[in-house]
Design an enzyme around this catalytic site. Sequence first.
Site, short mmCIF file in Angstrom:
data_model
loop_
_atom_site.label_atom_id
_atom_site.label_comp_id
_atom_site.label_asym_id
_atom_site.label_seq_id
_atom_site.Cartn_x
_atom_site.Cartn_y
_atom_site.Cartn_z
N ILE A 128 -2.54 -6.97 -15.43
CA ILE A 128 -3.22 -6.49 -14.28
C ILE A 128 -2.74 -5.45 -13.42
O ILE A 128 -1.49 -5.86 -13.08
CB ILE A 128 -4.32 -7.34 -13.50
CG1 ILE A 128 -3.45 -8.47 -12.59
CG2 ILE A 128 -5.24 -8.08 -14.45
CD1 ILE A 128 -3.99 -9.52 -11.97
N CYS B 108 -4.65 2.25 -9.77
CA CYS B 108 -4.01 1.97 -8.29
C CYS B 108 -4.96 2.13 -7.17
O CYS B 108 -5.79 2.43 -6.85
CB CYS B 108 -3.01 3.18 -7.72
SG CYS B 108 -2.23 3.03 -6.31
N GLY C 118 2.47 -11.62 -12.09
CA GLY C 118 3.22 -12.88 -11.45
C GLY C 118 4.12 -13.56 -12.50
O GLY C 118 4.59 -14.39 -12.34
N GLY D 156 2.64 -10.85 -7.30
CA GLY D 156 3.31 -11.99 -7.63
C GLY D 156 2.85 -13.02 -8.03
O GLY D 156 1.60 -13.01 -8.57
N SER E 21 0.75 -1.14 0.02
CA SER E 21 -0.04 -0.06 -0.11
C SER E 21 1.05 1.23 -0.07
O SER E 21 0.74 2.24 0.75
CB SER E 21 -0.66 -0.16 1.25
OG SER E 21 0.08 0.01 2.25
N LYS F 38 -3.71 1.59 -17.94
CA LYS F 38 -3.44 0.44 -17.18
C LYS F 38 -4.83 0.26 -16.47
O LYS F 38 -5.02 0.79 -15.60
CB LYS F 38 -2.37 0.70 -16.33
CG LYS F 38 -2.13 -0.56 -15.35
CD LYS F 38 -0.70 -0.51 -15.15
CE LYS F 38 -0.22 -1.56 -13.87
NZ LYS F 38 1.16 -1.57 -13.43
N THR G 48 6.84 -8.07 -9.37
CA THR G 48 7.12 -8.44 -8.19
C THR G 48 8.43 -9.03 -8.21
O THR G 48 9.29 -9.01 -7.35
CB THR G 48 6.28 -8.89 -7.59
OG1 THR G 48 4.96 -8.05 -7.24
CG2 THR G 48 6.55 -9.36 -5.71
C1 LIG Z 1 5.59 -2.16 -4.56
C2 LIG Z 1 4.82 -1.98 -5.90
C3 LIG Z 1 4.72 -0.85 -6.48
C4 LIG Z 1 3.64 -0.59 -7.52
N1 LIG Z 1 3.66 0.81 -7.93
C5 LIG Z 1 2.89 0.91 -9.21
C6 LIG Z 1 2.77 2.36 -9.73
O1 LIG Z 1 3.34 3.30 -9.41
N2 LIG Z 1 1.94 2.41 -11.14
C7 LIG Z 1 1.33 1.21 -11.44
O2 LIG Z 1 0.65 1.44 -12.55
N3 LIG Z 1 1.39 -0.01 -10.83
C8 LIG Z 1 2.23 -0.11 -9.77
N4 LIG Z 1 2.31 -1.44 -9.29
C9 LIG Z 1 1.57 -2.47 -10.02
C10 LIG Z 1 2.59 -3.39 -10.95
O3 LIG Z 1 3.07 -2.47 -11.91
C11 LIG Z 1 1.93 -4.51 -11.46
O4 LIG Z 1 0.93 -4.20 -12.08
C12 LIG Z 1 1.35 -5.51 -10.32
O5 LIG Z 1 2.19 -5.74 -9.32
C13 LIG Z 1 1.14 -7.07 -10.87
O6 LIG Z 1 2.55 -7.57 -11.49
P1 LIG Z 1 3.42 -8.54 -10.64
O7 LIG Z 1 2.53 -9.51 -10.28
O8 LIG Z 1 4.17 -8.98 -11.67
O9 LIG Z 1 4.27 -7.74 -9.48
C14 LIG Z 1 3.07 -1.74 -8.08
C15 LIG Z 1 3.24 -2.97 -7.50
C16 LIG Z 1 4.03 -3.24 -6.61
C17 LIG Z 1 4.11 -4.47 -5.95
#
Ligand SMILES: Cc1cc2nc3c(=O)[nH]c(=O)nc-3n(C[C@H](O)[C@H](O)[C@H](O)COP(=O)(O)O)c2cc1C
Length: 310
Positions: free
Chosen positions: A198, A137, A251, A224, A78, A172, A273
């Site tokens: 997503i 977000c 993920g 993740g 968060s 997004k 992640t």
């Molecule tokens: C710590 C963190 C910060 C994030 N900050 C942003 C952000 O600034 N803008 C955004 O569009 N998505 C943000 N996300 C979402 C990621 O870009 C991504 O859409 C989401 O984590 C799913 O992908 P993953 O499972 O590979 O992490 C953030 C995710 C994490 C874990």
Amino acid sequence: MARKPRHTNVNLAVNLGGLPMKNPVTVGSGTFGAGMEYADFVDVAALGAVTTKGVSLNGWEGNATPRIAETASGLLNSIGLQNPGVAHLKEVELPWLAAQGATAMVNVSGHSFDEYVAVIEALEDAPVAAYEVNISCPNVDAGGMTMGCHVPSVEKVVRLCRAATKRPLIVKLTPNVTDITEIARAAEAAGADGVSLINTLLGMAIDARTRRPQLARVVGGYSGPAVKPVALRMVWQVANAVSVPVLGMGGVSCGTDAVEFMLAGATAVAVGTANFANPTATVDVIDGIIDYCEQYGVTDVNELIGALEC
Ligand SMILES: Cc1cc2nc3c(=O)[nH]c(=O)nc-3n(C[C@H](O)[C@H](O)[C@H](O)COP(=O)(O)O)c2cc1C
């Protein structure tokens, strides 16, 4: 030494709604900064694009801590779009990315319709290859997901951003809706050149000993390996609902994950992640795509897009 993907004769180049990418791999915004912290590990210029952390007009402090909680196979955050503001991005990170020869996609945030437009206008003379408009977000009270859940506000913010730039505009999307295809279609109709999905899934974690939530804000965004099946399902649904390209994420941590997203209809993928656990995850994913293509006789990665056989 910073790693590059290995040599291959497979064509890896894709086009994401007008954004030429040398390979189909970028990073999930917010998991890679603007690449500086990862430059010892990966050659940022070797990525299809570097998607920067969400940026707002004047900078935001983010939410109270604790704002990260680990769960089985996933991460809750968060953060609240903490960032130093668009002037800092223009003065420091974007020139650095340009000097590396990297392709920059800027993730744009705002608390209001006007703020999204103001951020894009401020960046129009900066070395930016594409914008990713973050209307998804879950960790802010205004803008973000509140804007991305309803068709009228999606149409409005995308139309306003579209009018502000001729550069590729990727929107997004949040998974925290009943029907993501409806939102994707609204973004496309308002002028998006592509959609990315997503963003994180709303979740929470509780500490039974203290009987308190693990995050100060109580709920946060889940990401993740655990979210991959949800993300794949949504990418497949959206890719079948719109004609603009899809940037898939959720993920992705190895080449096979990326190939699965492309088979489901993604033109490119983002590694999020996974970067926290493995700082070379992006290059590992590119190498893994190459391995898959060579093993299965795929000479052009574009052959994979939407090639799922149902
Ligand atoms: C710590 C963190 C910060 C994030 N900050 C942003 C952000 O600034 N803008 C955004 O569009 N998505 C943000 N996300 C979402 C990621 O870009 C991504 O859409 C989401 O984590 C799913 O992908 P993953 O499972 O590979 O992490 C953030 C995710 C994490 C874990």
